[in-house]
Structure formats: structure tokens, C-alpha cells
Scaffold this active site. Sequence first.
Site, PDB file in Angstrom:
ATOM      1  CD  GLU A   1      -2.487  -6.465   4.954  1.00  0.00           C
ATOM      2  OE1 GLU A   1      -2.793  -5.283   5.252  1.00  0.00           O
ATOM      3  OE2 GLU A   1      -1.806  -6.748   3.932  1.00  0.00           O
TER       4      GLU A   1
ATOM      5  CG  HIS B   1      -4.148  -3.573   2.383  1.00  0.00           C
ATOM      6  ND1 HIS B   1      -3.282  -3.170   3.385  1.00  0.00           N
ATOM      7  CD2 HIS B   1      -4.691  -2.435   1.879  1.00  0.00           C
ATOM      8  CE1 HIS B   1      -3.308  -1.855   3.485  1.00  0.00           C
ATOM      9  NE2 HIS B   1      -4.158  -1.380   2.577  1.00  0.00           N
TER      10      HIS B   1
ATOM     11  CB  CYS C   1      -0.995  -0.038   1.158  1.00  0.00           C
ATOM     12  SG  CYS C   1      -2.353   1.156   0.983  1.00  0.00           S
TER      13      CYS C   1
END
Length: 215
Positions: free
Chosen positions: A197, A195, A81
Amino acid sequence: MTSVAVLDYGMGNLHSVAKALEKVGASRVTVTDDPAIIRAADRIVLPGQGAMRDCMAEMRAHGIDTAVRELVGDKPLLGICVGMQALLAHSEENGGIDGLGIHPGAVRFFSDVPAVREQHLKVPHMGWNNVRQLPQADGRPHPLWDGIADGARFYFVHSYYCVPEQPGLSAGECEYGLPFSCAIAEGSMFAVQFHPEKSAKDGLRLLHNFLRWKP
């Protein structure tokens, strides 16, 4: 044994990144702002969310900017990001702010894109979007895309997008009013605007690939 330093400069949910890395097999994950620990790690993750001005100020305050400049190209580094945006030279955010300058290029505001205004697209670009994988110079997909289908969906939250100047630096592309670079790669550096995750199995697969990557 793979040790990973997740760089802590006070921006973003670092522990969700750390937990995801542990889930895919990292033997030791340390969330740290200590340049000595960062230098000693096998791999580095530069995450981030929030305003670029604050991110860069905190990196400089902790000496993280210097450590990243020293280590990029020396050991595997994953930017996430704002961590991707910070690798470029300059951002339009906050009236203009210099990044780490590791790669030439700019970070620009989606709201200035004519098609974003004409199509009434919301800014920030938030949610799931498809990522088109771009080949490396040898024509093959980047190793971090291994096991991930071309066009797989990843989770985005950002108001600014990267425009790298370097030909061939982009490793992935997404579309939101215009095609934009959502992944860049060179040597032992790989960075993504989305992202991983927060991107379910394909995001975890990318993190898994990062831990096993031998650039």
C-alpha cells in the site's frame, strides 16, 4: 463482486490498506475484528506493524488467530509486514514470542547479522529495496508478480526478518546485510514483508493481482 476483510487487531494503519484495495477494484472492504465477518469474506488481508508480542496478544484477544488458522488454505489470504512474520512459528522479538505456527520458521533480528554491524547498516531496514522474484515449483513466477518486473522496488520498514524452514516457501528475496525472504507463498496464502500500500504502482499492482487471483 469481491469482498475483503482487513483484519483489525489494533496494529498498523489499516485504513491505508483498505483504501488501496478499494482503489484497485475491491467491491467491499471491511476493516474488522469480528471472526464471523472474517469467515464470510471472499479474501482476507492480515496486515500489521509494531511489536510481535502486542500483535499476537491482540489477535488472541479477538479470536483472530483461530479464524486465520481455520481459513488459511481455504480462501486467498495476503499477509503484510508483521502479518507475514506472524505466520511463522516463532519470533526472537520481545525476548521470544510464538507466532501462529502456520509454517515452520523463525523471525530474527537484523542487528544480530554480522554484515549489518560491519557495514553499519541502519536498523530498522527502512525505505525502498529491490525484490528478486523466486519461481514456484513449476518454474513459473507466482501469479501475484504478474505485471511486476523482477527486481522492482518496494517499501520496507522492519527490524526483524523471516527465515522459513520449508523448502520452496519463499516467493521473493531481498538483501540487507544478507539475502532474506521477503515474500512467502503456499496454496492460497501469499505474504510479503514490504508494504504494498506504500509501494506506488508496483504495490498497487500486487494488490490488484491478489483480488483477481484464483489459487
